[in-house]
Design a protein around this motif. Structure first.
Motif, PDB file in Angstrom:
ATOM      1  N   PHE A  92      30.554 -27.946 -18.925  1.00 59.44           N
ATOM      2  CA  PHE A  92      30.886 -28.957 -17.919  1.00 59.44           C
ATOM      3  C   PHE A  92      31.997 -28.468 -16.999  1.00 59.44           C
ATOM      4  O   PHE A  92      31.952 -28.685 -15.781  1.00 59.44           O
TER       5      PHE A  92
ATOM      6  N   THR B 205      32.187 -28.262 -23.614  1.00 53.66           N
ATOM      7  CA  THR B 205      33.338 -28.467 -22.717  1.00 53.66           C
ATOM      8  C   THR B 205      33.369 -27.389 -21.644  1.00 53.66           C
ATOM      9  O   THR B 205      33.596 -27.670 -20.461  1.00 53.66           O
TER      10      THR B 205
ATOM     11  N   ILE C 269      23.971 -27.438 -16.559  1.00 57.06           N
ATOM     12  CA  ILE C 269      24.898 -28.547 -16.356  1.00 57.06           C
ATOM     13  C   ILE C 269      25.318 -28.611 -14.889  1.00 57.06           C
ATOM     14  O   ILE C 269      25.418 -29.685 -14.296  1.00 57.06           O
TER      15      ILE C 269
ATOM     16  N   TYR D 174      25.962 -23.693 -18.944  1.00 59.58           N
ATOM     17  CA  TYR D 174      26.640 -24.261 -17.773  1.00 59.58           C
ATOM     18  C   TYR D 174      25.833 -24.233 -16.468  1.00 59.58           C
ATOM     19  O   TYR D 174      26.000 -25.124 -15.630  1.00 59.58           O
TER      20      TYR D 174
ATOM     21  N   LEU E 103      25.050 -31.747 -12.374  1.00 57.56           N
ATOM     22  CA  LEU E 103      26.219 -32.293 -11.687  1.00 57.56           C
ATOM     23  C   LEU E 103      26.042 -32.272 -10.170  1.00 57.56           C
ATOM     24  O   LEU E 103      26.483 -33.187  -9.467  1.00 57.56           O
TER      25      LEU E 103
ATOM     26  N   GLY F 136      30.550 -25.714 -14.752  1.00 57.14           N
ATOM     27  CA  GLY F 136      29.538 -26.283 -13.869  1.00 57.14           C
ATOM     28  C   GLY F 136      30.167 -27.043 -12.713  1.00 57.14           C
ATOM     29  O   GLY F 136      29.774 -26.877 -11.552  1.00 57.14           O
ATOM     30  N   ILE F 137      31.172 -27.866 -13.025  1.00 55.03           N
ATOM     31  CA  ILE F 137      31.882 -28.611 -11.984  1.00 55.03           C
ATOM     32  C   ILE F 137      32.614 -27.651 -11.053  1.00 55.03           C
ATOM     33  O   ILE F 137      32.610 -27.821  -9.829  1.00 55.03           O
TER      34      ILE F 137
END
Length: 320
Positions: free
Chosen positions: A169, A166, A115, A112, A119, A172-173
């Motif tokens: 992401f 999953t 990722i 992550y 992002l 990470g977001i």
């Protein structure tokens, strides 16, 4: 730096304890219980954590400040980060741990930070150097390589890998959004975490669990003598709460990328705790150790801007 490492240690312990939960009777009685286990366990996990945070903030006299956050523009972003990091990210993580095992699931989800860097590049227009993209690709190869480690007992590698992606992401977001929210000095880590866990538990209880038909299994845990299972879930939630508090504090102090890089050390600690607590020595095979090291090292490098780091060092030298 210290708070980031403590967050990693606490999360590793949470991972191993959560792995124990999935081997307990209520979650392995039949096929339905096995399928619902990740979702029910995550709901209870975040529910207990929310209770801990409300109690913590009540004792500290923070309730007025928390309700004050509800009026701020950043509140909607906190709710969004909570929904993505909790129901999406945490479910992915629990699925990875459930199907790949505690140590491998922890390492696999450690992608992550890479990722999160990608992002940040796409949505916040943060500059990402060419070598960071290379490390991102190497990290993904490391995660894939974990599936071919010998002597590891995995229920389903591909479902576990899907959960890990999953999770990557989602977290990470979440980190990128939180970094933006913490620019407001009035939003403290304990306020954000209280909102995060409450939002996550609400979404699970009101939407996800009813859709999946999981209330029967959930209620049965409180009525059929499963006190030991609930106690272990609560212990995992307590470890997670401590980890989140230190992790959010680290994000606020040093930024999302550095916080993720420090928090990722939970992968190494998870292997240590797996050996010490579960007495599972199968994780000490060469392929697992090499691939795990690739994921950790390359994940950290993918989240690190060495060019900026060297420039800052040169500036410090010149100033001195």
């Amino acid at each position: 730096m210290i708070t980031g490492i403590i967050a990693g240690v606490a999360w590793a312990l949470e991972t191993v304890v959560l792995g124990i939960v999935f081997s307990m009777t209520p979650f392995i009685t039949d096929t339905q219980a096995i399928l619902l286990a990740p979702f029910v366990a995550t709901f209870l996990h975040d529910l207990f954590s929310a209770v801990f945070m409300w109690a913590y903030n009540t004792i500290k006299g923070n309730l007025k400040n928390i309700f004050g956050v509800l009026k701020k523009p950043s509140f909607k972003w906190l709710v969004l980060a909570s929904a993505i990091g909790g129901p999406i990210g945490m479910t992915g993580y629990v699925v990875a741990v459930n199907y790949m095992g505690a140590s491998v699931g922890a390492v696999a989800s450690a992608v992550y930070p890479a990722i999160g860097t990608a992002l940040a590049y796409l949505f916040l227009k943060e500059k990402v150097e060419w070598y960071q993209w290379i490390f991102l690709i190497l990290t993904l190869f490391g995660v894939y390589g974990l599936g071919y480690s010998p002597n590891l007992e995995m229920r389903n590698f591909w479902l576990g890998l899907l959960g890990a992606i999953t999770c990557a992401f989602g977290w990470g977001i979440e980190a990128v959004i939180l970094a933006k929210c913490f620019k407001d000095p009035t939003i403290k880590n304990e306020y954000a975490l209280c909102i995060r866990q409450t939002t996550s538990a609400f979404i699970y209880g009101a939407i996800i669990i009813p859709i999946l038909g999981g209330w029967g299994l959930t209620i049965s845990l409180f009525s059929n003598g499963s006190e030991s299972t609930l106690l272990i879930v609560a212990i995992a939630a307590l470890c997670a709460t401590l980890s989140y508090l230190f992790y959010y504090k680290t994000i606020a102090n040093v930024g999302a990328s550095k916080a993720m890089a420090l928090n990722i050390t939970y992968t190494a600690w998870a292997i240590v705790f797996t050996v010490i607590i579960l007495r599972d020595f199968s994780v000490l095979n060469p392929i697992t150790l090499i691939c795990g090291a690739v994921v950790v090292v390359c994940g950290i490098f993918a989240a690190t801007d060495f060019k900026k780091l060297f420039e800052n060092k040169l500036n410090d030298i010149n100033d001195n």
